[in-house]
Scaffold this active site. Structure first.
Site, PDB file in Angstrom:
ATOM      1  CD  GLU A 161     -33.785  38.149  93.937  1.00 42.62           C
ATOM      2  OE1 GLU A 161     -33.834  37.050  93.346  1.00 42.62           O
ATOM      3  OE2 GLU A 161     -32.848  38.937  93.792  1.00 42.62           O
ATOM      4  CB  CYS A 177     -53.565  21.885  66.267  1.00 43.03           C
ATOM      5  SG  CYS A 177     -55.134  22.582  65.763  1.00 43.03           S
ATOM      6  CD  GLU A 178     -48.108  21.719  69.800  1.00 47.88           C
ATOM      7  OE1 GLU A 178     -47.580  20.699  70.277  1.00 47.88           O
ATOM      8  OE2 GLU A 178     -47.516  22.539  69.086  1.00 47.88           O
ATOM      9  CE1 TYR A 224     -42.208  32.576  87.139  1.00 48.86           C
ATOM     10  CE2 TYR A 224     -43.170  31.525  89.068  1.00 48.86           C
ATOM     11  CZ  TYR A 224     -42.187  32.306  88.500  1.00 48.86           C
ATOM     12  OH  TYR A 224     -41.190  32.821  89.280  1.00 48.86           O
ATOM     13  CE1 TYR A 230     -41.222  25.322  83.690  1.00 53.48           C
ATOM     14  CE2 TYR A 230     -43.262  26.388  84.336  1.00 53.48           C
ATOM     15  CZ  TYR A 230     -41.966  26.465  83.872  1.00 53.48           C
ATOM     16  OH  TYR A 230     -41.419  27.694  83.623  1.00 53.48           O
ATOM     17  N   GLY A 259     -41.715  35.221  94.367  1.00 46.95           N
ATOM     18  CA  GLY A 259     -42.675  35.451  93.289  1.00 46.95           C
ATOM     19  C   GLY A 259     -43.899  34.579  93.505  1.00 46.95           C
TER      20      GLY A 259
HETATM   21  C1  LIG Z   1     -37.750  33.485  89.090  1.00 48.72           C
HETATM   22  C2  LIG Z   1     -36.866  34.146  90.079  1.00 48.72           C
HETATM   23  C3  LIG Z   1     -37.342  34.467  91.354  1.00 48.72           C
HETATM   24  C4  LIG Z   1     -38.735  34.102  91.821  1.00 48.72           C
HETATM   25  O1  LIG Z   1     -38.917  32.733  91.951  1.00 48.72           O
HETATM   26  P1  LIG Z   1     -40.242  32.173  92.626  1.00 48.72           P
HETATM   27  O2  LIG Z   1     -40.085  30.709  92.561  1.00 48.72           O
HETATM   28  O3  LIG Z   1     -41.398  32.663  91.838  1.00 48.72           O
HETATM   29  O4  LIG Z   1     -40.277  32.686  94.026  1.00 48.72           O
HETATM   30  C5  LIG Z   1     -36.495  35.128  92.208  1.00 48.72           C
HETATM   31  N1  LIG Z   1     -35.231  35.461  91.842  1.00 48.72           N
HETATM   32  C6  LIG Z   1     -34.738  35.170  90.627  1.00 48.72           C
HETATM   33  C7  LIG Z   1     -33.356  35.561  90.290  1.00 48.72           C
HETATM   34  C8  LIG Z   1     -35.537  34.506  89.708  1.00 48.72           C
HETATM   35  O5  LIG Z   1     -35.041  34.196  88.506  1.00 48.72           O
END
Ligand SMILES: *Cc1c(COP(=O)(O)O)cnc(C)c1O
Length: 428
Positions: free
Chosen positions: A273, A344-345, A373, A316, A275
């Site tokens: 998964e 304004c922060e 993100y 972060y 991202g």
């Molecule tokens: C956020 C998330 C991802 C992706 O994370 P990355 O750091 O962007 O690769 C994959 N699986 C789950 C369950 C997530 O919450």
């Protein structure tokens, strides 16, 4: 590796000058590169060559429909964490069987939506959720394909706010409880156990935490099989980090090699998964300098982009590389500069004391590695409209989300009856 580079002194996204896009769409805007998306997807896929692997792109990193479709057309499935993301993935053209539904708090409505869509896998995070899903699936006469997300109690050694696999984090089922939860799952109607899932965090820049987590999960697969469960899918989550400004995360190839070692002989289909590693440096946030001022001896550059557009530095403490759209002279003197937004922060700061070449009002700056993100976390704070998003492919660019208007921002609100009409009503 990305496709944002200087050509003849000007920053280009692939074959399009960023300044040309700015002139057409205004600032601030997110600019994504198709070639970079393709490149990262391919590098990740190549790293898994020979494995029985499925890549489900984590939509929450960048949920723009055009980005999801670009990846779906390369063969990606989707990992979604809400009903909204599920609808995005389906709208973008991801096949339902290729969708994994993750998240610690899926509502009953969201579970029902996913069951009706016929998605490929639910990553369940509690016995309570399992009971809800069972009831909804049984009422529909279908079986939900389930993996339980196991919390392996491993510290990913990333930022506190994106650590998800330690015992104290809210995610998953604590690993010592896994066998018990699977035993309950096996007895429930409407539940078909297919696998085990793990995801320990994001922006992870070392292999060791992944290895420790995956080894624990492989052990658990053995135990679950001994208990009689048919575990055929192993979902290893996402989390591989990217270089923002000097970090040296493992390459996808090194990550793939480690996965091969840890899972060898396990006989499972592997699900990934990713991202950030796919979309992170496929995007930049382009902003215009509003003002440059000297504040108590510091140079302060005020941009038209702010923390509502890109929250990562405030949330972060993220450090994004920032570069002018016009290439600085090779001998340009670099001076420490604060680069800030108009909100304004005091936390609305993109960089503090960053060595920068000379910058003047109306210059364009690109905030790098803003593809993940970025736009997805933006808000209307200070009643600032959502920024535009642009996708480049070769020498073509198109707006893939237009800038929000102020009228659209106000459209959801209404006056209650006692404030509607003349201003003297109720004044007595
Ligand atoms: C956020 C998330 C991802 C992706 O994370 P990355 O750091 O962007 O690769 C994959 N699986 C789950 C369950 C997530 O919450």
């Amino acid at each position: 590796m990305d496709h944002f580079a200087y050509r003849d002194g000007e920053l280009y996204a692939e074959d399009v000058a960023v300044a040309r896009i700015a002139a057409a769409v205004g600032t601030p805007f997110f600019c994504y590169s198709t070639a970079t998306l393709r490149h990262h997807y391919k590098v990740f896929g190549d790293a898994l060559a020979g494995l029985d692997a499925t890549v489900c792109y984590a939509v929450k990193a960048n949920a723009n429909l055009a980005v999801i479709r670009t990846l779906a057309w390369l063969g990606a499935g989707a990992d979604v964490v809400s009903g909204g993301e599920l609808e995005r993935a389906l709208t973008a053209g991801v096949a339902p069987e290729g969708i994994v539904f993750s998240g610690v708090g899926k509502s009953r409505d969201e579970l029902a939506l996913a069951l009706d869509a016929g998605i490929g896998q639910f990553n369940v995070e509690s016995a309570d959720e399992l009971a809800s899903l069972s009831g909804l699936a049984a009422a529909r006469g279908v079986a939900a394909r389930v993996a339980v997300r196991v919390n392996p109690d491993v510290d990913p050694r990333t930022h506190e706010k994106i650590s998800t696999g330690r015992r104290r984090d809210k995610f998953g089922v604590p690993w010592p409880d896994a066998r018990g939860v699977y035993a309950r799952a096996a007895a429930l109607p409407g539940i078909e156990i297919v696998g085990v899932a793990v995801h320990i965090g994001s922006q992870i820049v070392r292999l060791e935490p992944f290895r420790a987590a995956f080894e624990r999960i492989v052990d658990i697969v053995g135990e679950l099989r001994a208990d009689g469960h048919d575990i055929r899918r192993l979902d290893l989550g996402g989390g591989l980090g990217v270089p923002y400004d000097g970090e040296t995360p493992p390459s996808p190839a090194e990550y793939g090699e480690m996965v091969r070692e840890v899972t060898s002989g396990i006989g499972c289909e592997l699900v990934f998964e990713p991202g950030r590693v796919i979309v992170g440096n496929a995007g930049v946030l382009v902003s215009r300098v509003l003002y440059v001022k000297d504040s108590a001896g510091r140079a302060v550059t005020v941009l038209d982009a702010a923390m509502n557009d890109l929250l990562r530095p405030s949330l972060y403490d993220a450090r994004h590389a920032i570069a002018p759209a016009r290439e600085p002279a090779a001998d340009a003197e670099h001076r420490p500069m604060d680069i800030v937004g108009p909100i304004c922060e005091s936390g609305d700061v993109f960089a503090q004391g960053r060595p920068m070449p000379p910058v003047a009002a109306d210059d364009l700056l690109s905030i790098r590695t803003a593809g993940a993100y970025g736009a997805v976390m933006s808000s209307n704070y200070n009643s600032r409209p959502l920024a535009a998003e642009v996708l480049v492919d070769g020498d073509a660019f198109e707006i893939v989300r237009r800038r929000q208007t102020t009228a659209e921002m106000l459209a959801l609100e209404r006056m209650p009856s006692w404030l509607d009409g003349g201003r003297d009503r109720g004044a007595a």
